[in-house]
Write a protein that holds these residues in place. Sequence first.
Motif, PDB file in Angstrom:
ATOM      1  N   UNK A 148      25.807  25.832   8.304  1.00  0.00           N
ATOM      2  CA  UNK A 148      25.096  24.869   7.079  1.00  0.00           C
ATOM      3  C   UNK A 148      25.272  25.652   5.823  1.00  0.00           C
ATOM      4  N   UNK A 149      25.208  24.852   4.800  1.00  0.00           N
ATOM      5  CA  UNK A 149      25.276  25.456   3.448  1.00  0.00           C
ATOM      6  C   UNK A 149      23.726  26.006   3.012  1.00  0.00           C
ATOM      7  N   UNK A 150      22.889  25.229   3.532  1.00  0.00           N
ATOM      8  CA  UNK A 150      21.495  25.639   3.269  1.00  0.00           C
ATOM      9  C   UNK A 150      20.626  24.857   4.536  1.00  0.00           C
ATOM     10  N   UNK A 151      19.674  25.419   4.622  1.00  0.00           N
ATOM     11  CA  UNK A 151      18.695  24.839   5.896  1.00  0.00           C
ATOM     12  C   UNK A 151      18.562  23.274   5.516  1.00  0.00           C
ATOM     13  N   UNK A 152      18.714  22.702   6.548  1.00  0.00           N
ATOM     14  CA  UNK A 152      18.783  21.135   6.568  1.00  0.00           C
ATOM     15  C   UNK A 152      17.902  20.772   7.774  1.00  0.00           C
ATOM     16  N   UNK A 153      16.741  20.495   7.551  1.00  0.00           N
ATOM     17  CA  UNK A 153      15.437  19.939   8.545  1.00  0.00           C
ATOM     18  C   UNK A 153      16.188  19.004   9.567  1.00  0.00           C
ATOM     19  N   UNK A 154      16.866  17.908   8.978  1.00  0.00           N
ATOM     20  CA  UNK A 154      17.229  16.696   9.703  1.00  0.00           C
ATOM     21  C   UNK A 154      18.525  16.945  10.547  1.00  0.00           C
ATOM     22  N   UNK A 155      19.159  18.352  10.540  1.00  0.00           N
ATOM     23  CA  UNK A 155      20.446  18.415  11.171  1.00  0.00           C
ATOM     24  C   UNK A 155      20.556  17.857  12.530  1.00  0.00           C
ATOM     25  N   UNK A 156      19.386  18.313  13.423  1.00  0.00           N
ATOM     26  CA  UNK A 156      19.380  17.912  14.636  1.00  0.00           C
ATOM     27  C   UNK A 156      19.489  16.507  14.896  1.00  0.00           C
ATOM     28  N   UNK A 157      18.812  15.711  14.104  1.00  0.00           N
ATOM     29  CA  UNK A 157      18.747  14.205  14.235  1.00  0.00           C
ATOM     30  C   UNK A 157      19.839  13.692  13.798  1.00  0.00           C
ATOM     31  N   UNK A 158      20.668  14.232  12.711  1.00  0.00           N
ATOM     32  CA  UNK A 158      21.776  13.737  12.507  1.00  0.00           C
ATOM     33  C   UNK A 158      22.858  13.880  13.319  1.00  0.00           C
TER      34      UNK A 158
END
Length: 158
Positions: A148-158
């Motif tokens: 990822x470019x930066x932390x993305x808390x919703x990544x796993x949901x996406x």
Amino acid sequence: MRTTATGLANRLVLLVGLVIFTLGAVREVASQPTPAGEAVMAWPITIAPTWFDPSTAPPQITPFGILYALHDALVRPLPGQKMGNSLAESWTESADGLIYEFKLRRGLKFHNGDAVTAEDVKFAGAKELNLRVRQVETVDPLTVRFVLREPWPDFMMF
């Protein structure tokens, strides 16, 4: 008079017999086992063709419901679990939240019988993923890594 009453009684018996026979036949048809793998979905809306493709569906709950029903994801929310295995048999997340690595289950197939590989996961990409994911790497035929470019808390949901 007696003949009329007898004729009426015979007709009534015949009518009751036909009703019982008909209801019995309907019950018999309804009790047949449902074919394996059948799924019936009803939506009180008109479904847009773009909702069938994760890369073109808008970020709204209704298209997400369609996608959830039609597509398997690497992971997905499951009863009793925040996130459960789906196409991925396991996954890891780096401590800084920038790298996610997924190990695919062996023997996965597309609807046409072709094997699902890490290259297929790498190829699939929605606009939102392209904005937030710096790089997708295939570690081996069954392992894919997202950087990822930066932390993305919703990544796993996406």
